[in-house]
Motif scaffolding. Structure first.
Motif, PDB file in Angstrom:
ATOM      1  N   TRP A 134       0.811  -1.228   0.000  1.00 32.65           N
ATOM      2  CA  TRP A 134       0.000   0.000   0.000  1.00 32.65           C
ATOM      3  C   TRP A 134       0.836   1.266   0.000  1.00 32.65           C
ATOM      4  O   TRP A 134       0.293   2.369  -0.142  1.00 32.65           O
ATOM      5  N   THR A 137       2.102   3.856  -5.292  1.00 32.28           N
ATOM      6  CA  THR A 137       1.132   4.848  -5.743  1.00 32.28           C
ATOM      7  C   THR A 137      -0.115   4.158  -6.279  1.00 32.28           C
ATOM      8  O   THR A 137      -0.095   2.982  -6.644  1.00 32.28           O
ATOM      9  N   GLU A 138      -1.192   4.910  -6.343  1.00 32.25           N
ATOM     10  CA  GLU A 138      -2.438   4.378  -6.889  1.00 32.25           C
ATOM     11  C   GLU A 138      -2.252   3.926  -8.331  1.00 32.25           C
ATOM     12  O   GLU A 138      -2.747   2.867  -8.736  1.00 32.25           O
ATOM     13  N   ASN A 139      -1.560   4.734  -9.126  1.00 29.48           N
ATOM     14  CA  ASN A 139      -1.349   4.371 -10.535  1.00 29.48           C
ATOM     15  C   ASN A 139      -0.575   3.067 -10.660  1.00 29.48           C
ATOM     16  O   ASN A 139      -0.898   2.216 -11.501  1.00 29.48           O
ATOM     17  N   GLU A 142      -2.788   0.117  -9.746  1.00 34.89           N
ATOM     18  CA  GLU A 142      -3.792  -0.094 -10.779  1.00 34.89           C
ATOM     19  C   GLU A 142      -3.192  -0.846 -11.968  1.00 34.89           C
ATOM     20  O   GLU A 142      -3.790  -1.793 -12.492  1.00 34.89           O
ATOM     21  N   GLU A 172      -4.408   9.400   2.725  1.00 36.18           N
ATOM     22  CA  GLU A 172      -3.802   8.814   1.525  1.00 36.18           C
ATOM     23  C   GLU A 172      -4.201   7.358   1.376  1.00 36.18           C
ATOM     24  O   GLU A 172      -4.530   6.894   0.278  1.00 36.18           O
ATOM     25  N   LYS A 175      -7.799   6.997   0.341  1.00 37.39           N
ATOM     26  CA  LYS A 175      -7.951   7.373  -1.065  1.00 37.39           C
ATOM     27  C   LYS A 175      -7.530   6.216  -1.974  1.00 37.39           C
ATOM     28  O   LYS A 175      -8.208   5.898  -2.960  1.00 37.39           O
ATOM     29  N   LYS A 176      -6.416   5.575  -1.639  1.00 31.63           N
ATOM     30  CA  LYS A 176      -5.960   4.427  -2.431  1.00 31.63           C
ATOM     31  C   LYS A 176      -6.965   3.284  -2.351  1.00 31.63           C
ATOM     32  O   LYS A 176      -7.296   2.667  -3.370  1.00 31.63           O
ATOM     33  N   ARG A 179     -10.026   3.886  -4.478  1.00 30.93           N
ATOM     34  CA  ARG A 179      -9.791   3.741  -5.923  1.00 30.93           C
ATOM     35  C   ARG A 179      -9.565   2.282  -6.322  1.00 30.93           C
ATOM     36  O   ARG A 179     -10.138   1.811  -7.316  1.00 30.93           O
ATOM     37  N   ILE A 180      -8.745   1.565  -5.559  1.00 32.67           N
ATOM     38  CA  ILE A 180      -8.401   0.187  -5.927  1.00 32.67           C
ATOM     39  C   ILE A 180      -9.575  -0.753  -5.718  1.00 32.67           C
ATOM     40  O   ILE A 180      -9.944  -1.529  -6.621  1.00 32.67           O
TER      41      ILE A 180
END
Length: 267
Positions: A134, A137-139, A142, A172, A175-176, A179-180
């Motif tokens: 974790w 980054t989110e990107n 993904e 943070e 937020k991750k 999104r995930i």
């Protein structure tokens, strides 16, 4: 003219042979024609996805018995959903998965070790490591869950960065997670603008599995998770050591190869 199939992800691919399952350095279902298939993966963590088949029927039998022993290791049966998710992952191509698995427990309950055992079904190099974290980054998460197609992808250690002066770590991580997990549930990636039009979006094609001491907040987000509760003392450390050796020796990997080979007969 010989035709080669080169992909940059794991999982099922349609070919002249029918469906074949590809991981780094191994292809299941080619009927001995592996030379025309290649997985070109650059990320070092994703290159650990490598499922090799047992050479003898006796080795496959040993591998299947090891999986049964793993299923019986936990008296509270918390491990059964994890094993179910592990073997459900290769069906993602045919039955889209709209949930993630969250192993919830306190420190010392062997959460990460159990997820490593699940992940090691997709490569023995995962016996002591996991492909995701974790802190990424989110990107990155993904894209990695997009490339780990039809496989388990563990994101380790859902833990808030406790900071008395700031709640930024908490925000943070939330937020991750939003999104995930929501992307997995909806089978959609985040839309972005490219230079002239929409850039390519990525959504998870893996079975996402994670563990942590604290669950994400929000009923909508929790509805996208299959939560498995693990208590301290549920796992016997001696039995765990035996299972970890099986993982290191590639025995769980052999069991998954046999299972995938069986699935191929029906697709």
């Amino acid at each position: 003219v010989p035709k080669n199939t080169v992909v940059s992800h794991t999982g099922w691919v349609e070919s002249p042979h029918g469906h074949v399952y590809m991981t780094n350095g191994s292809v299941i279902g080619t009927d001995g024609d592996e030379a025309h298939f290649e997985v070109a993966i650059e990320d070092p963590q994703l290159r650990k996805f490598s499922i090799n088949t047992a050479e003898e029927d006796s080795e496959l039998e040993q591998a299947l018995r090891a999986c049964l022993a793993l299923a019986q290791m936990n008296p509270s049966q918390a491990i059964l959903p994890l094993i179910g998710a592990t073997f459900l992952a290769p069906l993602q191509c045919f039955i889209p998965l709209d949930f993630s698995v969250f192993l919830h427990g306190v420190t010392g309950s062997f959460k990460s070790q159990l997820t490593m055992l699940c992940q090691s079904h997709y490569g023995r190099q995962f016996h002591n490591s996991l492909p995701g974290n974790w802190t990424s980054t989110e990107n990155a998460l993904e894209i990695m869950t997009f490339l780990a197609k039809d496989a388990v992808f563990v994101i380790d250690d859902f833990t808030y960065l406790r900071n008395e002066r700031s709640s930024l770590g908490y925000k943070e991580l939330e937020k991750k997670a939003e999104r995930i997990f929501r992307g997995q549930g909806n089978s959609t990636g985040r839309q972005r603008m490219g230079r002239n039009d929409l850039a390519r979006s990525y959504h998870s094609r893996a079975m996402i599995m994670t563990s942590g001491e604290t669950l994400p907040r929000g009923d909508s987000l929790l509805a996208r998770l299959f939560v498995v509760q693990l208590n301290k003392g549920d796992i016997d450390s001696n039995e765990l050591t035996v299972m970890q050796q099986y993982a290191k020796d590639g025995i769980f990997e052999n069991a998954m190869a046999g299972y995938i080979g069986g699935v191929r007969n029906f697709v």
